[in-house]
Structure formats: structure tokens, C-alpha cells
Design a protein around this motif. Structure first.
Motif, short mmCIF file in Angstrom:
data_model
loop_
_atom_site.label_atom_id
_atom_site.label_comp_id
_atom_site.label_asym_id
_atom_site.label_seq_id
_atom_site.Cartn_x
_atom_site.Cartn_y
_atom_site.Cartn_z
N HIS A 100 -3.66 2.13 6.41
CA HIS A 100 -3.89 1.75 7.81
C HIS A 100 -2.59 2.17 8.48
CE1 HIS A 100 -7.51 -0.88 6.90
NE2 HIS A 100 -6.90 -0.69 5.58
N ASP A 108 -2.82 2.09 0.78
CA ASP A 108 -3.28 0.87 1.37
C ASP A 108 -2.34 0.10 2.24
OD1 ASP A 108 -5.51 -0.77 2.44
OD2 ASP A 108 -5.15 -2.08 0.84
N HIS A 154 -14.43 -0.31 3.75
CA HIS A 154 -13.83 -1.46 2.54
C HIS A 154 -15.01 -2.03 1.98
CE1 HIS A 154 -10.45 -1.55 5.51
NE2 HIS A 154 -9.88 -1.58 4.53
N HIS A 167 -6.49 6.18 1.38
CA HIS A 167 -6.80 5.01 2.12
C HIS A 167 -5.42 4.20 2.29
CE1 HIS A 167 -9.27 1.70 3.94
NE2 HIS A 167 -8.15 0.80 3.15
N HIS A 171 -11.37 -0.06 -2.29
CA HIS A 171 -11.12 -1.02 -3.38
C HIS A 171 -12.25 -1.15 -4.50
CE1 HIS A 171 -8.01 -2.50 -0.89
NE2 HIS A 171 -8.97 -2.73 0.13
ZN ZN Z 1 -7.67 -1.00 3.70
#
Ligand code: ZN
Ligand code: GUN
Length: 440
Positions: free
Chosen positions: A77, A329, A239, A75, A278
Motif C-alpha cells: 500500500h 505489504d 485482500h 502486494h 494473504h
Molecule cells: Zn494489504
């Protein structure tokens, strides 16, 4: 065929505990080509055991180096590289003040191309060879990242970020200029067109990507679930349960669901190949839902520590028996380095839910960023390990990369000591090279 001689770290598919590492001080990794023309591991083991069988194969020798599986990151971005290190009171103000303004810039295709190039180069420099990552709500952001990953032959999974409410108007999914579909319908049409364009091209994969339940309407989540049923090989990413304020917000928006996590199940978004980032504030019935649906958690320790979100409950996850693996993340996360992520996971275990804290073993930490993450993606046996048949993605580590690493790794008397030295003291300098399986 070709072969590499060095120390070797990999994982047994059968050993118990399941995350036990295997180590050859003087090892040989033999790489061949499969029926599809892709470089894969042909054999792995002690040099002394394999050298006669592969006597004709040219060998590259890296004395003093360690070959290990390329890292698998569950994960991140890619549009948030510039957001790293932006402080805020917690998740929701951080999104509003830093993340959404930066993501708006991805409306410009040239901005996407430059950011995609930087992001992929940084993954490779840090030894990540498979990544599941978010793009933005702009189609051009997805195309740019897939283009770049294809050029570098990275195994990469991404998708159009679905958001049709509760974000700045110019960051929500947009109507097509000449089309009849509304913005929500258009976001689903765009996702399906992107699946057709990219999923299964070389090593690329598509992920249906609702940002998180609060930024989608029921109609968008329902449409995403319908796409997920129509394309079972496509991934899902979102998420969940990162932060208490986020949990409360989602519960108020979807009062008919029995929990925040259950909202996703109610819209058909929990299944194999669904990765939820998460998974901190879960109940035991949520954990059972993760297990029963085959969904997996992306554990994001540096992000959770930085944003003060809470700690992933390792003991709870293992008790329920659902899958999980590690993730950087970026940009809530503070590093591209898998070593920093593994160290963060260690801190999270120590400070986490059980009273005494856990001391996660270095083999378990390393497994979470390789085999464990590959299993979460449904790609075990394909990436994340160096067993025969795996795609030949690997890192070459230099345990003498810094004076401190040299000093500390030299006195290691066990595999755990060696791996812990690298996890605690390592960063991008440890990764001397990242080798990507080529399509020949
Ligand atoms: Zn994220
Ligand atoms: N929840 C929704 N969007 C985001 C994001 O961009 N980063 C993190 N850490 N959590 C989120």
C-alpha cells in the motif's frame, strides 16, 4: 548492445524442481533492444562461453558482485509508508486507528506526490523493479503514483481503492460534485477512466481494486466484476482471509456465498491476473477455487507476523497447485527489503501448518520474489528472470556490504549456503544498484 560481467543468479524456465536457481561464478549478461525500443536480455551465461560471440559489445565489469533479477512484489500500500510499525490488537483495530486516518491525508494531491516519490525511491533502493500496490480511494493518489512510476520507468500496477461502506465517510468513494452518478457508480466510472488513462502506458498497468469484500456493497463488487470482464488484461487486487475476525465479518455480510473467498468468485472477481493478499484462512475447496480460476496469492509474511494474522499454508497451496509469490505489504509489513520478506517467509514455513514445519529452500524463497511472483501476475518471460527476452531489470548485490555478510558469504560452499547467507543477513545495504530496463 551492452554487457555486464559479474556473478549471475537466475532461473531456468524448464529445470525441476521449477524453482531451481542457476548460478554462474563468472557470468555475462548481454542486453539488447527489442522491436519496441525496450532494453531486454539478449544472452546470459558463462563469460567464457559468451565472450567470443559478443566480442564487439562494451562490457561493464563488476568483480565480486552478483547480478540477479529485479524483485517482483505482489502486494503493498503506497499510502501506508507512515503506518509501518503501528501496533494494534489485530487487523481491524489497526485499520481503524492507524491506516484509515493516514489514508485520509491522500485527499490532498501534493501529499500524494510526496508519498509516491518516497515509496518508489524506497522500492528501487531495495531492488524491487515490478510492484503491484494499492492507492487510496482518491483519484489523485492513483495519478500521482502512475506519474512517478512513469518518470522512473518502473513496472508498476495500481488502482483506485474501491470502498463504499464500512469505513470513515470521508474515506469512502465520493460522488462527483456536479455529476448525477451516485458514489458507487462514480467509483466505477473513475476506475474505467483511469484504465483508459494509464493501463498499457509504457510499463504501467491498472488493477481493479476493491479493498476487501466488507468495505464494498454488492453493487460495487458487481460493477468491479463487470469491469474485470470487460478488460481481461487489467489486473484485480484485493485482500482475503487474513484474520479470523475479518473472515467472520465477511461471512456475515455475504451469507449467500459458500466462503469468504467464494464471495469474490460470485461477483466475477476471480480469474487470471487476480491477486489476493494473504490467503491464510482458506479451506481446501477455497484452494481448489484459486487454482481453477487462475487467481494467485500474494504471501505477506512480515505483515502476517506483525499483525498476528496467521501463517500462509505452503504445503496446502502446493497440494492444490495454485500460484503465489511474495509481497512486502507495507504498511502492515515491516520492511521494504525483499531479504526481510524472504526471511519472514522462511519463518512462516517453519511455524506453519504442517506439524514438523517446512524448511523452505533459499532458492524457493528467492523464486517466490522473482519468477513465482511474475507468474502470478501473468508476466513470466517478461520480468522476474534474466532469460533472453526478459526486460533487463536487475539488481547488483554486494556480498561484502557488511562485515558479517563478508565473513559469512566467503565460506559458502553451495548456492543454497550463499543465498541463505544473504536472505538471513541482508537488507538494503546488499543492493548496490538497481538497474531498470530503459525505453530507448
Ligand atoms: Zn494489504
Ligand atoms: N484488509 C483490508 N485493508 C487492508 C490493509 O490496508 N492492510 C491489510 N494488511 N489488510 C487489509
Amino acid at each position: 548492445m551492452k554487457a555486464y560481467r559479474a556473478s549471475l543468479l537466475y532461473f531456468s524456465p524448464t529445470a525441476e524442481p521449477h524453482h531451481a536457481g542457476l548460478y554462474e561464478d563468472d557470468g555475462l549478461l548481454v542486453v539488447g533492444v527489442n522491436a519496441q525500443g525496450r532494453e531486454v536480455v539478449q544472452a546470459v551465461g558463462a563469460y567464457g562461453d559468451l565472450k567470443a560471440r559478443f566480442a564487439q559489445v562494451p562490457i561493464t565489469h563488476w568483480p565480486g558482485r552478483i547480478i540477479a533479477p529485479g524483485f517482483v512484489d505482489l502486494h503493498s500500500h503506497y499510502p501506508q509508508t507512515n503506518v509501518m510499525g503501528s501496533p494494534a490488537d489485530g487487523l481491524l483495530p489497526w485499520l481503524e486507528h492507524y491506516t484509515f486516518p493516514e489514508e485520509k491525508r491522500f485527499a490532498a494531491p501534493e501529499y500524494c506526490v510526496e508519498a509516491a516519490r518516497f515509496f518508489i525511491a524506497e522500492l528501487l533502493r531495495n531492488g524491487v523493479t515490478t510492484a503491484l500496490t494499492f492507492s487510496t480511494s482518491h483519484v489523485c493518489s492513483v495519478d500521482a503514483l502512475f506519474h512517478e512510476a512513469k518518470a522512473r520507468q518502473l513496472r508498476l500496477i495500481t488502482g483506485l481503492c474501491l470502498m463504499d461502506r464500512h469505513a470513515p465517510a470521508d474515506l469512502l468513494n465520493q460522488k462527483a460534485v456536479s455529476g448525477h452518478a451516485d458514489a458507487t457508480e462514480q467509483s466505477l466510472l473513475d476506475s474505467e477512466a483511469l484504465i483508459a488513462r494509464w493501463h498499457g502506458v509504457d510499463r504501467l498497468g491498472y488493477a481493479i481494486t476493491p479493498r476487501f469484500a466488507p468495505t464494498s456493497t454488492d453493487a460495487q463488487l458487481r460493477g468491479a466484476g463487470e469491469l474485470a470482464a470487460k478488460y481481461p488484461q487489467v489486473w484485480i487486487q484485493s485482500h482475503v482471509a487474513e484474520n479470523q475476525a475479518e473472515v467472520a465479518w465477511s461471512r456475515s455480510l455475504f451469507p449467500g456465498s459458500s466462503s469468504y473467498l467464494a464471495t469474490y468468485a460470485d461477483f466475477g472477481l476471480m480469474r487470471q491476473r487476480a491477486i489476493y493478499a494473504h490467503c491464510i484462512h482458506l479451506s481446501d475447496s477455497d484452494r481448489a477455487l484459486m487454482r481453477d480460476t487462475g487467481a494467485a496469492a500474494a504471501v505477506c509474511p512480515t505483515s502476517n507476523l506483525f499483525l498476528g494474522s496467521g501463517s500462509f499454508d505452503y504445503a496446502g497451496a502446493d497440494r492444490a497447485g495454485f500460484r503465489y509469490g511474495l509481497a512486502n505489504d507495507v504498511g502492515g509489513g515491516t520492511s521494504f527489503s525483499p531479504f526481510h520478506t524472504m526471511l519472514g517467509a522462511y519463518y512462516v514455513g517453519r511455524e506453519g501448518h504442517s506439524k514438523a514445519g517446512l524448511s523452505l529452500s533459499p532458492q524457493h524463497l528467492w523464486w517466490q520474489h522473482t519468477v513465482g511472483a511474475a507468474k502470478a501476475l501473468g508476466l513470466d518471460g517478461t520480468v522476474g528472470n534474466l532469460q533472453p527476452g526478459c526486460e533487463a531489470d536487475f539488481v547488483v548485490l554486494n556480498p561484502q556490504a557488511t562485515p558479517l555478510l563478508t565473513r559469512k558469504t566467503a565460506i559458502a560452499t553451495s548456492l543454497d549456503e550463499l543465498l541463505f547467507s544473504m536472505i538471513v543477513l541482508g537488507d538494503d545495504r546488499l543492493v548496490e544498484r538497481t538497474v531498470i530496463s530503459q525505453n530507448l
